[in-house]
Motif scaffolding. Structure first.
Motif, PDB file in Angstrom:
ATOM      1  N   HIS A 263      29.863 -19.773 -10.543  1.00  0.00           N
ATOM      2  CA  HIS A 263      31.202 -19.926  -9.985  1.00  0.00           C
ATOM      3  C   HIS A 263      31.293 -21.273  -9.252  1.00  0.00           C
ATOM      4  O   HIS A 263      30.323 -21.708  -8.627  1.00  0.00           O
ATOM      5  CB  HIS A 263      31.524 -18.795  -8.999  1.00  0.00           C
ATOM      6  CG  HIS A 263      31.604 -17.451  -9.631  1.00  0.00           C
ATOM      7  ND1 HIS A 263      30.478 -16.701  -9.949  1.00  0.00           N
ATOM      8  CD2 HIS A 263      32.694 -16.719 -10.021  1.00  0.00           C
ATOM      9  CE1 HIS A 263      30.848 -15.562 -10.503  1.00  0.00           C
ATOM     10  NE2 HIS A 263      32.191 -15.543 -10.551  1.00  0.00           N
ATOM     11  N   VAL A 264      32.460 -21.903  -9.349  1.00  0.00           N
ATOM     12  CA  VAL A 264      32.758 -23.103  -8.577  1.00  0.00           C
ATOM     13  C   VAL A 264      33.913 -22.768  -7.649  1.00  0.00           C
ATOM     14  O   VAL A 264      35.012 -22.440  -8.115  1.00  0.00           O
ATOM     15  CB  VAL A 264      33.127 -24.293  -9.492  1.00  0.00           C
ATOM     16  CG1 VAL A 264      33.592 -25.484  -8.646  1.00  0.00           C
ATOM     17  CG2 VAL A 264      31.937 -24.693 -10.355  1.00  0.00           C
ATOM     18  N   ASN A 265      33.630 -22.790  -6.358  1.00  0.00           N
ATOM     19  CA  ASN A 265      34.633 -22.412  -5.350  1.00  0.00           C
ATOM     20  C   ASN A 265      35.267 -21.066  -5.676  1.00  0.00           C
ATOM     21  O   ASN A 265      36.474 -20.864  -5.530  1.00  0.00           O
ATOM     22  CB  ASN A 265      35.712 -23.483  -5.212  1.00  0.00           C
ATOM     23  CG  ASN A 265      35.213 -24.720  -4.492  1.00  0.00           C
ATOM     24  OD1 ASN A 265      34.024 -24.853  -4.204  1.00  0.00           O
ATOM     25  ND2 ASN A 265      36.115 -25.646  -4.183  1.00  0.00           N
ATOM     26  N   LEU A 271      27.930 -23.143 -16.343  1.00  0.00           N
ATOM     27  CA  LEU A 271      27.415 -24.406 -15.820  1.00  0.00           C
ATOM     28  C   LEU A 271      26.400 -24.985 -16.798  1.00  0.00           C
ATOM     29  O   LEU A 271      25.497 -24.279 -17.259  1.00  0.00           O
ATOM     30  CB  LEU A 271      26.737 -24.178 -14.469  1.00  0.00           C
ATOM     31  CG  LEU A 271      27.577 -23.458 -13.407  1.00  0.00           C
ATOM     32  CD1 LEU A 271      26.691 -22.981 -12.267  1.00  0.00           C
ATOM     33  CD2 LEU A 271      28.661 -24.378 -12.890  1.00  0.00           C
ATOM     34  N   THR A 280      26.428 -33.988  -9.376  1.00  0.00           N
ATOM     35  CA  THR A 280      27.170 -32.873  -9.943  1.00  0.00           C
ATOM     36  C   THR A 280      28.496 -33.385 -10.473  1.00  0.00           C
ATOM     37  O   THR A 280      29.228 -34.082  -9.777  1.00  0.00           O
ATOM     38  CB  THR A 280      27.413 -31.802  -8.869  1.00  0.00           C
ATOM     39  OG1 THR A 280      26.156 -31.290  -8.440  1.00  0.00           O
ATOM     40  CG2 THR A 280      28.263 -30.667  -9.411  1.00  0.00           C
ATOM     41  N   ILE A 282      32.176 -32.449 -12.540  1.00  0.00           N
ATOM     42  CA  ILE A 282      33.129 -31.394 -12.879  1.00  0.00           C
ATOM     43  C   ILE A 282      34.197 -31.977 -13.789  1.00  0.00           C
ATOM     44  O   ILE A 282      34.729 -33.063 -13.525  1.00  0.00           O
ATOM     45  CB  ILE A 282      33.776 -30.808 -11.609  1.00  0.00           C
ATOM     46  CG1 ILE A 282      32.684 -30.252 -10.677  1.00  0.00           C
ATOM     47  CG2 ILE A 282      34.791 -29.727 -11.959  1.00  0.00           C
ATOM     48  CD1 ILE A 282      33.217 -29.739  -9.361  1.00  0.00           C
ATOM     49  N   VAL A 315      31.991 -28.879  -2.375  1.00  0.00           N
ATOM     50  CA  VAL A 315      32.088 -27.958  -3.504  1.00  0.00           C
ATOM     51  C   VAL A 315      31.013 -26.881  -3.367  1.00  0.00           C
ATOM     52  O   VAL A 315      29.853 -27.187  -3.063  1.00  0.00           O
ATOM     53  CB  VAL A 315      31.930 -28.720  -4.833  1.00  0.00           C
ATOM     54  CG1 VAL A 315      31.937 -27.758  -6.020  1.00  0.00           C
ATOM     55  CG2 VAL A 315      33.031 -29.764  -4.975  1.00  0.00           C
ATOM     56  N   ARG A 316      31.391 -25.623  -3.594  1.00  0.00           N
ATOM     57  CA  ARG A 316      30.445 -24.513  -3.526  1.00  0.00           C
ATOM     58  C   ARG A 316      30.175 -24.009  -4.946  1.00  0.00           C
ATOM     59  O   ARG A 316      31.100 -23.601  -5.650  1.00  0.00           O
ATOM     60  CB  ARG A 316      30.992 -23.373  -2.671  1.00  0.00           C
ATOM     61  CG  ARG A 316      31.294 -23.741  -1.235  1.00  0.00           C
ATOM     62  CD  ARG A 316      31.697 -22.518  -0.416  1.00  0.00           C
ATOM     63  NE  ARG A 316      32.632 -21.662  -1.120  1.00  0.00           N
ATOM     64  CZ  ARG A 316      33.938 -21.871  -1.211  1.00  0.00           C
ATOM     65  NH1 ARG A 316      34.478 -22.976  -0.664  1.00  0.00           N
ATOM     66  NH2 ARG A 316      34.723 -21.026  -1.858  1.00  0.00           N
ATOM     67  N   ILE A 317      28.920 -24.050  -5.343  1.00  0.00           N
ATOM     68  CA  ILE A 317      28.509 -23.566  -6.665  1.00  0.00           C
ATOM     69  C   ILE A 317      27.600 -22.351  -6.451  1.00  0.00           C
ATOM     70  O   ILE A 317      26.576 -22.447  -5.763  1.00  0.00           O
ATOM     71  CB  ILE A 317      27.769 -24.651  -7.456  1.00  0.00           C
ATOM     72  CG1 ILE A 317      28.683 -25.858  -7.672  1.00  0.00           C
ATOM     73  CG2 ILE A 317      27.267 -24.107  -8.790  1.00  0.00           C
ATOM     74  CD1 ILE A 317      28.013 -27.032  -8.349  1.00  0.00           C
ATOM     75  N   THR A 323      23.881 -19.979  -3.318  1.00  0.00           N
ATOM     76  CA  THR A 323      25.037 -20.851  -3.217  1.00  0.00           C
ATOM     77  C   THR A 323      24.567 -22.265  -2.909  1.00  0.00           C
ATOM     78  O   THR A 323      23.805 -22.480  -1.963  1.00  0.00           O
ATOM     79  CB  THR A 323      26.007 -20.388  -2.116  1.00  0.00           C
ATOM     80  OG1 THR A 323      26.477 -19.084  -2.432  1.00  0.00           O
ATOM     81  CG2 THR A 323      27.188 -21.339  -2.009  1.00  0.00           C
TER      82      THR A 323
END
Length: 343
Positions: A263-265, A271, A280, A282, A315-317, A323
């Protein structure tokens, strides 16, 4: 005829580098005198700080450099924070809190630039060779040009006023990429002329940078602690008190690419694990779809040439129970990669 013959023989007997040095010396001497003469030749270190503009972002920088080849820089540029260090204690770079070894070529290039900045390269030191090449016009003025090389394909062309020795800038070719570094706002610091304005100009203007110094100090002590390698920040967090995830399923696509569900955010996505990527990345279409806010403008070398980039902060991956907190991710159009990969 009795004079010309022996004279030709004497000139022919001189080594080629000696003949070149005879034409280079007057220019170098005028340049050194213009920079401050003995005061310039005696500089041991430089400390500078100020504002920097790059990638449509504005921030601050600080730099320490020594004639012996040591250098420490730090940049705080909007979404980016970075630092580099070159010293006998080790060469390293830090990006967004992640510290790694600096590659050998980058450390070598840093030392070459210091040798050029403080004049050693123009006297053939630090492994440099110097020759005069044809004059060139730039920015409406005709300049004498000295070419500095270090035994490889890279070259550094120094643009000087033939009459006064005043420095206009350097044309730098490293790793087959050429740009021009133009200097301005010259001021005298401790008897030495120093540029308080530095502009790096590329064929693609989106890559240009502008550095405006607010402070330059010479011959400041540079303690070893300045070059000490910091610890890397921890980007990974695990739920609970765990230090790892459970086994995570993945897809080995065409026996080439590894895709991992994540998941991204908070938004589900597959991925792609790319061990060759420096940051990273996107896809722009996906970033727009999930409402990712971007800032700045940059350029990256992509499939088919250069592509425009922007940057996303914090950004949270998430992968399983892990995480990753990514301070800055690069956002760019990956449609070309999609066509190439087939997914």
């Amino acid at each position: 005829m009795t004079v010309i013959g022996p004279l030709c023989l004497v000139l022919a007997a001189l080594p080629v580098h000696a003949q070149q040095r005879d034409t280079v010396s007057p220019l170098v001497d005028r340049y050194v005198a213009w920079r401050g003469g003995a005061a310039y030749r005696a500089v041991t270190s430089i400390h500078e700080m100020g504002r920097i503009e790059a990638a449509a972002l504005t921030g601050t920088f600080e730099r320490f450099a020594a004639r012996d080849g040591r250098e420490r820089t730090s940049v705080h540029l909007g979404a980016f924070e970075s630092a580099t260090s070159v010293s006998p204690a080790g060469d390293w770079s830090e990006n967004q809190g992640v510290v790694q070894e600096m590659d050998t070529a980058s450390a070598r290039d840093t030392r070459r630039m210091i040798a050029l900045e403080l004049g050693d390269a123009l006297f053939g030191r630090a492994g440099a060779s110097v020759s005069e090449v044809p004059d060139e016009s730039r920015d409406g003025t005709r300049w004498a040009v000295l070419r500095v090389t270090f035994g490889g394909p890279d070259r550094y062309d120094v643009f000087l006023d033939r009459a006064t020795g005043a420095l206009h800038g350097w044309r730098i070719t490293q790793n087959r990429v050429t740009h021009f570094r133009r200097f301005g706002d010259w001021r005298t610091v401790a008897g030495v002329r120093m540029p308080f304005l530095t502009e790096d100009l590329f064929p693609n203007a989106a890559q240009n940078t502008v550095q405006r110094d607010s402070l330059i100090a010479l011959d400041v002590p540079l303690p070893d602690s300045l070059f000490a390698r910091p610890a890397s920040a921890k980007m990974a967090r695990f739920s609970g008190a765990r230090a790892e995830t459970d086994p995570v399923p993945f897809t080995f696509f065409r026996d080439e690419q590894i895709y991992i569900p994540g998941h991204v955010n908070g938004h589900s996505v597959d991925l792609l694990l790319d061990s060759g990527a420096g940051r990273t990345v996107i896809d722009k279409a996906y970033a727009d779809r999930i409402g990712l806010t971007t800032e700045g403008k940059g350029v990256a070398n992509g499939v088919g040439g250069q592509v425009a980039t922007a940057f996303a902060r914090d950004v949270r991956i998430t992968i399983g129970t892990m995480t990753l907190h990514v301070p800055t991710a690069v956002v760019l159009d990956l449609s070309g990669v999609e066509k190439l990969v087939g997914r």
